[in-house]
Design a protein around this motif. Sequence first.
Motif, PDB file in Angstrom:
ATOM      1  N   LYS A 319       0.838  -1.201   0.000  1.00 47.94           N
ATOM      2  CA  LYS A 319       0.000   0.000   0.000  1.00 47.94           C
ATOM      3  C   LYS A 319       0.868   1.245   0.000  1.00 47.94           C
ATOM      4  N   ARG A 320       0.289   2.312  -0.515  1.00 44.34           N
ATOM      5  CA  ARG A 320       0.985   3.606  -0.457  1.00 44.34           C
ATOM      6  C   ARG A 320       1.179   4.006   0.986  1.00 44.34           C
ATOM      7  N   GLU A 321       2.365   4.529   1.271  1.00 41.49           N
ATOM      8  CA  GLU A 321       2.683   4.772   2.654  1.00 41.49           C
ATOM      9  C   GLU A 321       3.683   5.907   2.795  1.00 41.49           C
ATOM     10  N   GLY A 322       3.464   6.777   3.756  1.00 44.46           N
ATOM     11  CA  GLY A 322       4.446   7.788   4.094  1.00 44.46           C
ATOM     12  C   GLY A 322       4.407   9.036   3.215  1.00 44.46           C
ATOM     13  N   TYR A 323       5.415   9.849   3.407  1.00 39.50           N
ATOM     14  CA  TYR A 323       5.461  11.165   2.778  1.00 39.50           C
ATOM     15  C   TYR A 323       6.655  11.306   1.841  1.00 39.50           C
ATOM     16  N   TYR A 324       6.416  12.056   0.794  1.00 36.99           N
ATOM     17  CA  TYR A 324       7.504  12.518  -0.077  1.00 36.99           C
ATOM     18  C   TYR A 324       7.469  14.033   0.020  1.00 36.99           C
ATOM     19  N   MET A 325       8.632  14.657   0.238  1.00 41.59           N
ATOM     20  CA  MET A 325       8.658  16.113   0.348  1.00 41.59           C
ATOM     21  C   MET A 325       9.669  16.710  -0.612  1.00 41.59           C
ATOM     22  N   GLY A 326       9.271  17.811  -1.239  1.00 39.61           N
ATOM     23  CA  GLY A 326      10.183  18.467  -2.167  1.00 39.61           C
ATOM     24  C   GLY A 326       9.878  19.949  -2.288  1.00 39.61           C
ATOM     25  N   VAL A 327      10.800  20.656  -2.918  1.00 42.37           N
ATOM     26  CA  VAL A 327      10.615  22.093  -3.148  1.00 42.37           C
ATOM     27  C   VAL A 327      10.772  22.404  -4.631  1.00 42.37           C
ATOM     28  N   MET A 328      10.241  23.553  -5.001  1.00 38.74           N
ATOM     29  CA  MET A 328      10.337  23.956  -6.400  1.00 38.74           C
ATOM     30  C   MET A 328      11.440  24.974  -6.608  1.00 38.74           C
ATOM     31  N   ASP A 329      11.937  25.502  -5.511  1.00 36.79           N
ATOM     32  CA  ASP A 329      13.046  26.468  -5.595  1.00 36.79           C
ATOM     33  C   ASP A 329      14.080  26.081  -4.553  1.00 36.79           C
ATOM     34  N   SER A 330      15.300  25.911  -4.979  1.00 33.96           N
ATOM     35  CA  SER A 330      16.318  25.338  -4.095  1.00 33.96           C
ATOM     36  C   SER A 330      16.548  26.165  -2.826  1.00 33.96           C
ATOM     37  N   SER A 331      16.184  27.412  -2.816  1.00 31.29           N
ATOM     38  CA  SER A 331      16.411  28.225  -1.631  1.00 31.29           C
ATOM     39  C   SER A 331      15.475  27.838  -0.481  1.00 31.29           C
ATOM     40  N   ASN A 332      14.485  27.010  -0.750  1.00 28.50           N
ATOM     41  CA  ASN A 332      13.510  26.684   0.297  1.00 28.50           C
ATOM     42  C   ASN A 332      13.690  25.308   0.951  1.00 28.50           C
ATOM     43  N   VAL A 333      14.702  24.582   0.537  1.00 28.30           N
ATOM     44  CA  VAL A 333      14.876  23.205   1.049  1.00 28.30           C
ATOM     45  C   VAL A 333      14.886  23.167   2.571  1.00 28.30           C
ATOM     46  N   ASP A 334      15.572  24.135   3.180  1.00 34.75           N
ATOM     47  CA  ASP A 334      15.705  24.140   4.640  1.00 34.75           C
ATOM     48  C   ASP A 334      14.358  24.071   5.352  1.00 34.75           C
ATOM     49  N   LYS A 335      13.352  24.625   4.729  1.00 37.55           N
ATOM     50  CA  LYS A 335      12.030  24.648   5.364  1.00 37.55           C
ATOM     51  C   LYS A 335      11.456  23.233   5.523  1.00 37.55           C
ATOM     52  N   LEU A 336      11.970  22.300   4.730  1.00 34.87           N
ATOM     53  CA  LEU A 336      11.419  20.930   4.778  1.00 34.87           C
ATOM     54  C   LEU A 336      11.894  20.168   6.015  1.00 34.87           C
ATOM     55  N   PHE A 337      13.095  20.471   6.480  1.00 35.49           N
ATOM     56  CA  PHE A 337      13.700  19.621   7.503  1.00 35.49           C
ATOM     57  C   PHE A 337      12.892  19.552   8.802  1.00 35.49           C
ATOM     58  N   ALA A 340       9.756  17.517   8.125  1.00 33.07           N
ATOM     59  CA  ALA A 340      10.048  16.097   7.955  1.00 33.07           C
ATOM     60  C   ALA A 340      10.341  15.442   9.298  1.00 33.07           C
ATOM     61  N   HIS A 341      11.107  16.158  10.115  1.00 33.98           N
ATOM     62  CA  HIS A 341      11.469  15.573  11.413  1.00 33.98           C
ATOM     63  C   HIS A 341      10.236  15.333  12.258  1.00 33.98           C
ATOM     64  N   LYS A 342       9.312  16.262  12.196  1.00 34.19           N
ATOM     65  CA  LYS A 342       8.074  16.108  12.967  1.00 34.19           C
ATOM     66  C   LYS A 342       7.268  14.901  12.458  1.00 34.19           C
ATOM     67  N   LYS A 343       7.150  14.789  11.154  1.00 28.90           N
ATOM     68  CA  LYS A 343       6.377  13.673  10.581  1.00 28.90           C
ATOM     69  C   LYS A 343       7.033  12.332  10.862  1.00 28.90           C
ATOM     70  N   ARG A 344       8.335  12.339  10.998  1.00 28.54           N
ATOM     71  CA  ARG A 344       9.053  11.076  11.211  1.00 28.54           C
ATOM     72  C   ARG A 344       8.793  10.478  12.579  1.00 28.54           C
ATOM     73  N   GLU A 345       8.139  11.239  13.449  1.00 30.55           N
ATOM     74  CA  GLU A 345       7.744  10.645  14.731  1.00 30.55           C
ATOM     75  C   GLU A 345       6.767   9.494  14.499  1.00 30.55           C
ATOM     76  N   THR A 346       6.013   9.576  13.416  1.00 30.15           N
ATOM     77  CA  THR A 346       4.990   8.551  13.194  1.00 30.15           C
ATOM     78  C   THR A 346       5.032   7.919  11.810  1.00 30.15           C
ATOM     79  N   SER A 347       5.663   8.585  10.849  1.00 27.49           N
ATOM     80  CA  SER A 347       5.586   8.086   9.467  1.00 27.49           C
ATOM     81  C   SER A 347       6.957   8.043   8.823  1.00 27.49           C
ATOM     82  N   SER A 348       7.007   7.403   7.673  1.00 31.24           N
ATOM     83  CA  SER A 348       8.254   7.428   6.919  1.00 31.24           C
ATOM     84  C   SER A 348       8.219   8.644   6.001  1.00 31.24           C
ATOM     85  N   VAL A 349       9.359   9.287   5.881  1.00 28.67           N
ATOM     86  CA  VAL A 349       9.435  10.497   5.073  1.00 28.67           C
ATOM     87  C   VAL A 349      10.658  10.425   4.176  1.00 28.67           C
TER      88      VAL A 349
END
Length: 404
Positions: A319-337, A340-349
Amino acid sequence: MIKALRGMKDLAFEESSRFTYIIDTATNIAKRYGYSYIETPILEETKLFKRSVGESSDIVGKEMYQFIDKGKNDVCMRPEGTAGVVRAFIQNRLDKRQNEKFKFYYHGAMFRYERPQKGRLREFHQFGCESFGEDLVYEDFIIIQMIGDIFKSLGIDYRLEINSLGCSKCMPQYRENLIKFLNECRDELCQDCNRRIDTNPIRVLDCKNKNCQSLLINSPKLIDNLCNSCSSDFNKLKELLDSANINYSVNSNLVRGLDYYNKTAFEFVSNSIGSQSAIAGGGRYDKLVEFLGGKSTPAVGFALGIERIMELVKMPNRKREGYYMGVMDSSNVDKLFPLAHKKRETSSVTIEYRAKKLKAHLKGADKINARYCVVIGEDEVKNKTVWVKDLEKREEYKLKMDEF
RNA sequence: GUAGGCGUAGUUCAGUUGGUAGAGCAUCUGUUUGUGGCACAGAGUGUCGCGGGUUCGAGUCCCGUCGCCUACCCCA
């Protein structure tokens, strides 16, 4: 290029998930039957296997990974699991606790120096169970039922063959009769059988040679020569299997490869994996604990060949499971971390660090079979939101970053 | 240890009587604005397992070698 040794394999991706699925399934069922995990060393004193498995067997005679270690100990990598568990049982003085029952399951790598072929590796894996302290035949039945449950849960078809190998009362007499019979037709039996008459005459019974088998039709049968106790246990076992609707056939030539078995012997066989068709085997070994220096303790056990079962197992749909995260502008990658860390408490990211177009992100999320595709683009940065698409329901929505 | 089959792209394989190395799948990119699985277009990738030999020329023929697979033996 450095390659894995002959007969040794890496497992990854789909194969490793089948591997762990089998172990997880078997573990869950074993626990329900009251078994607890035991881990024993891969390396043991060579003596242990010589005594338990038997020097007449090929396993000990020519297939062991045996060497002298730096402390000049004669050691070998375990060719099977039971001996180590029995050794641990005795070493931890569980044999002294005579009225208690002990049930252990284990799984791990075993090593036999053989020529590899389908369903046979030099390093292979077994899952096994050993039940100590129960001499009633009910336990033999329950163990067979448990294996049936495991195969049912894995969606595997099998054929069950059973036999009784007798005990110290009836076996020696039978053995003599058999040797007498075999000597009479010695010249007609194959070379291997001639060797076996002297080393391990019981093994002649499961010779694959057609000519030998036709001669053996008239051989004395062990199940016709069982003592009262063995015979009534065997009948009881059949009765229990019948009433539990477990199909089986009695194979009077079924012999276990290891010397320590007595009474009940069984084998689960598959028709669809080539020549190495035994997917599980086991039986009773009431004399082994005593034989290895412990206090006499009855025992039953079995082992499954994981690689052989991997060829048969039907995996549940992923089954489909977990999260995929990405950005459209490289200057925003930091915002994902932090997200992602919060979601990783319960899911795969999974985070894609490189900026991509939305379409490429959706493809990426789809490829790793993620349930949610989370993307931060221009609008999201402006509004402090994240864009989320549920790839299964095909629904999308925007969430405030702090509420994500 | 014995016997048979096979080694060519990341992968599955094709490669005619010896004449400069190919396809499907996968990957990446694109098919004008921020919408996945489909379709279409394009791109990259090879010590043809390794070493010898024959030849003007060898993935192709010969010899050797290594590896893999299947079977015997044995076993889960």
